[in-house]
Enzyme design. Structure first.
Site, PDB file in Angstrom:
ATOM      1  N   GLY B  30      24.186 -35.600  64.390  1.00 37.09           N
ATOM      2  CA  GLY B  30      23.428 -35.127  63.230  1.00 37.09           C
ATOM      3  C   GLY B  30      24.281 -34.627  62.082  1.00 37.09           C
ATOM      4  N   CYS B 239      -5.361 -52.703  64.019  1.00 33.28           N
ATOM      5  CA  CYS B 239      -4.735 -53.842  63.340  1.00 33.28           C
ATOM      6  C   CYS B 239      -5.713 -55.004  63.322  1.00 33.28           C
ATOM      7  CB  CYS B 239      -3.445 -54.249  64.056  1.00 33.28           C
ATOM      8  SG  CYS B 239      -2.775 -55.807  63.427  1.00 33.28           S
ATOM      9  N   CYS B 242      -3.857 -58.123  65.564  1.00 35.84           N
ATOM     10  CA  CYS B 242      -3.666 -58.051  67.017  1.00 35.84           C
ATOM     11  C   CYS B 242      -4.559 -57.006  67.677  1.00 35.84           C
ATOM     12  CB  CYS B 242      -2.195 -57.784  67.353  1.00 35.84           C
ATOM     13  SG  CYS B 242      -1.690 -56.071  67.070  1.00 35.84           S
ATOM     14  N   CYS B 264      -0.440 -54.362  61.444  1.00 39.57           N
ATOM     15  CA  CYS B 264       0.765 -53.705  61.970  1.00 39.57           C
ATOM     16  C   CYS B 264       1.903 -53.846  60.969  1.00 39.57           C
ATOM     17  CB  CYS B 264       1.232 -54.357  63.260  1.00 39.57           C
ATOM     18  SG  CYS B 264       0.144 -54.112  64.644  1.00 39.57           S
ATOM     19  N   CYS B 270       3.408 -56.972  66.490  1.00 43.18           N
ATOM     20  CA  CYS B 270       2.088 -57.543  66.237  1.00 43.18           C
ATOM     21  C   CYS B 270       1.978 -58.923  66.905  1.00 43.18           C
ATOM     22  CB  CYS B 270       1.858 -57.646  64.733  1.00 43.18           C
ATOM     23  SG  CYS B 270       0.165 -57.995  64.275  1.00 43.18           S
TER      24      CYS B 270
END
Lengths: 362, 278, 190
Positions: B30, B239, B242, B264, B270
């Protein structure tokens, strides 16, 4: 069903073809690199500066390839520069040993070695010259009986003020390991070698605007700086390889140099004195060297213990935003799709509005 | 294939410099590690940091996936893939599961990544505190002394004004209980995926010349308060291709009356989901 | 002296870098270098691989060994790196002696903790020494390591290294063709 148009591959191919078409559409004669180098020499000089690579041929090529978009040409040259290996660092150039093409001082009426006006737009009247619309041959020009300056050495004029201690001493401790902004990320507080390099590569427009702001009033004390000396000419470049133990000349470059004199009212420890601002560029870039010298002086403010009040005095403000390759990239990246993030904002704003409209919160 | 450039564009010395920085970045999760970023032939802000990191680690054996906004076929993703095809001649895939190296802008794939994969994020602004403190000299000190009150106050102010934290993307995280880190402009929906991820996460900021990293199995916590726990986005819709109810959705305007559809954002997910459901 | 490095510098160093990258990401896991490098018994093959992958003119190297001049020649000749005498200024250290003190190396600053030494320690054995259990980033739960030849007070030295985080050094322990990494985030459990 409607599906979002993506098909990036195809679109990119067509876009590149259209760009090429833009250059060739009407079938004019292709510009030669030499023509750009000689007839657009100021553009070429700007690109070698901000592109950080002294190669006028490649600069001309970049200008041709970018169809005259100089920021794009600078970008091309920078990206090419990345692939070059660094063999050596040159020793500091000596600008008093210069084949002089232009040299003026605004602070003294006459100077040893004389004032030399050289080629300049300064006293051209800015009237469009329509005869250039139909210029067939450019190989004939009026041969000027140009007297070669007798002097081979042109020591800095403003150093004459040194005799009276009226002018701050230029720091002469040349660092053996100068900061290299092309290889190391910036550090703050910035050292002078670091900021001078950033300014030399910095965007001319940005630096011009900054320097203008300072002399117009958004700068320290608002007094008027004086041009101590401006030089344009050719200097030799030396390297000093460890295994040789002596200096060898590897070539020559054109440079523009500006020494600006500014005021300093002094403090408890130092009586009032003139201070310096310094600007140096590749090629013939007088305007930029002047702008740099004003920014340089302003960036010294912290060292003089002056109050930091204006953008031009703020190291991080100036140095982080002077580079146009960085700036143009980040500004234009806003063109890239951001719909994932925008979707987040859409969801949020709907939710916030719903909550307020239904009186759930607040 | 002859390209006229070194494999992966960068010269070996530059790669070594970046590689050394990447290793230090992993050792200090980080932490924003400054590196001597170079100009790349793609514009700053368009993924130059990610590209330099990818160029420094990529090898002949790699299979590369590049996504932008979750999609493999958006123009900038295509452009970056073409660059690596040109300078590395490597295999490219759309399939998250097949990729050994994934470069991304603004999303983490929905498919869980494994320990043999590396994900490289493109980072526009590595400094999560920059909007609160413009000076690098100051923010560096704040990180050095773990002085993060500024950020907590900011989030708290949002809660008192709007009832919740209103950051929906680039939602700040704390890495390994130490550094506050910018997760890049991914939607906060993706933040939980960063926590204890099996894959190595590398972050490259070209313009700002910073590299940071999150090693595998590292705690990544989205900043929040006990009485206002972190939440991810949800949709009432699914979605329209899908049928997924679990993925991040893009909103598509489909006619002039403003009728909308949702699909998506992760195109590979997807497609796989559609195949699975067939 | 003959150059004994990689035939294919670009791809071999890339391959080795990926091995180091993985080892740094998964502390304590032992990895084998992709190529065996013969160094005339000056250094282990794994150490030589690290040298050829990470050292160059921009790195400062400190060496602590009976064979210091041989190692120095090897490094300067093959990589152009600068061998220095002050351990607290080095980017990398190569250690063959059993006794060393982490505090003598470059620990970085709070602002720039990355500006710190990576210490490569050549040990006789990576698996038959005293067992230490470590945890931290890159380790799913805990991991057992058992290198030999570490200083007697290594545990307390390492605890101090953990304590001064984000400052600190990072270790790479090498033996023949094998090595593992111990970044500053790995904590030794009692």
């Amino acid at each position: 069903m409607y599906v979002a148009v993506k098909g990036g591959e195809k679109a990119i191919k067509s876009s590149l073809k259209l760009l090429e078409k833009k250059r060739k559409e009407t079938g004019t004669k292709s510009i030669e690199i030499n023509q750009i180098k000689e007839q657009l020499s100021f553009a070429v000089d700007r690109v070698i500066n901000e592109g950080s690579l002294y190669d006028k041929d490649l600069s001309a090529l970049a200008i041709k390839q970018s169809q005259g978009d100089l920021v794009e040409a600078i970008f091309l040259l920078r990206a090419y520069r990345t692939t070059l290996e660094r063999y050596a660092y040159s020793t500091a150039i000596d600008t008093s040993k210069i084949i002089i093409k232009r040299r003026i001082s605004a602070s003294f009426k006459d100077i040893p070695g004389g004032q030399i006006l050289g080629p300049t737009f300064d006293y051209s009247h800015r009237l469009l010259d329509f005869s250039l619309m139909r210029e067939d041959e450019i190989n004939s020009y009026e041969n000027i009986n140009n007297q070669e300056p007798k002097n081979k050495e042109f020591p800095s004029v403003i150093d004459y003020l040194n005799n009276e201690n009226l002018l701050e001493q230029e720091i002469n401790n040349l660092n053996d390991n100068p900061f290299d902004v092309t290889r190391d990320p910036m550090k703050f507080p910035a050292s002078r070698d670091q900021w001078m390099q950033i300014l030399a590569r910095g965007d001319e427009g940005f630096l011009l605007g900054l320097s203008y702001s300072a002399i117009r009033g958004f700068g320290s004390k608002g007094t008027h700086p004086f041009v101590g000396e401006i030089k344009y000419g050719i200097v030799d470049i030396f390297i000093s390889p460890d295994e040789l133990g002596f200096e060898i000349c590897i070539g020559e470059i054109e440079i523009s140099e500006c020494q600006m004199i500014d005021q300093f009212e002094g403090n408890k420890n130092t009586p009032p004195q003139f201070t310096r601002g310094y600007g140096l560029t590749f090629g013939y870039n007088e305007r930029k060297s002047m702008a740099i010298s004003i920014v340089d002086r302003a960036l010294k403010s912290e060292g003089y213990g002056e109050e930091i009040k204006f953008p031009i005095q703020d190291q991080e403000f100036v140095l982080y935003h002077a580079d146009n390759v960085e700036a143009q990239g980040f500004v234009t990246h806003l063109k890239l799709p951001h719909y994932v993030d925008f979707q987040g904002e859409l969801n949020l704003i709907r939710k916030l509005r719903n909550e307020i409209l239904q009186g759930k919160k607040l | 294939m002859k390209t006229g450039f070194n494999f992966a564009y960068l010269d070996e010395a530059t790669k070594r410099m970046i590689r050394r920085k990447i290793l230090k970045a992993i050792c200090i999760p980080g932490y924003q590690c400054p590196f001597g970023g170079r100009e790349m032939p793609l514009a700053y802000g368009w993924g130059t940091g990610g590209i330099q990191v990818t160029a420094s680690i990529i090898g002949k054996q790699d299979i590369l996936k590049v996504i932008d906004q979750g999609a493999d076929d958006t123009t900038n993703a295509v452009s970056i893939k073409n660059f690596f095809k040109r300078v590395c001649n490597i295999m490219i895939t759309d399939r998250t599961a097949e990729a050994s190296l994934i470069q991304t802008r603004h999303r983490i794939p929905e498919t869980t990544l494994n320990k043999d994969q590396i994900i490289v994020y493109q980072v526009p602004q590595p400094e999560p505190l920059r909007k609160l403190e413009p000076k690098e000299k100051e923010t560096r000190k704040l990180h050095a002394y773990k002085e993060y009150a500024l950020m907590h106050v900011k989030l708290y102010e949002e809660i008192s004004q709007f009832g919740s934290v209103i950051k929906t993307w680039a939602y700040p995280v704390e890495t390994n209980n130490r550094y506050i880190t910018d997760p890049t402009p991914i939607p906060k929906f993706d933040n939980p995926k960063m926590n204890n991820m099996e894959a190595l996460q590398l972050f490259g900021a070209g313009r700002e010349k910073r590299i940071y990293a999150i090693p595998p199995y590292t705690k990544v916590k989205s900043l929040d308060f006990d009485d206002h726990p972190f939440e991810i986005q949800t949709w009432d819709e699914c979605c329209s291709i899908c049928g997924s109810t679990k993925s991040y959705l893009d909103e598509i305007i489909i006619n002039n009356e403003g009728k909308k559809n949702f699909i998506c954002s992760d195109t590979d997910f997807c497609k796989s989901n559609l195949e699975k459901n067939k | 002296m003959e150059y004994i490095g990689y035939q294919d510098q670009t791809h071999s160093s890339q391959n080795m870098f990926r091995t180091i990258l993985k080892a740094t990401s998964f502390p304590g896991s032992i990895f084998t270098v992709p190529e065996n490098l013969e160094t005339d018994n000056v250094l282990y093959s794994s150490t030589a691989n690290i040298i050829f992958t990470l050292f160059d003119i921009d790195t400062k190297i400190f060496i602590d060994s009976e064979k210091i001049s041989k190692i120095q020649n090897f490094i300067t000749f093959n990589t152009n790196a600068n061998c220095i005498e002050k351990s607290n200024h080095c980017d990398f250290a190569i250690i063959q002696n059993k006794e060393f003190n982490i505090e003598n190396f470059n620990l970085g600053s709070d602002e720039y903790p990355d500006n710190s030494s990576t210490i490569i320690i050549e040990v006789e054995d990576l698996i038959n020494g005293e067992e230490l259990i470590i945890e931290g980033p890159g380790i799913e739960k805990t991991k057992s390591i058992s290198p030999t030849n570490l200083p007697k007070n290594f545990q307390s030295q390492w605890q101090n290294n953990n304590f001064i985080f984000p400052r600190g050094v990072d270790l790479i322990l090498t033996c023949k063709d094998d090595f593992f990494c111990l970044p500053r985030t790995s904590k030794v459990l009692k």
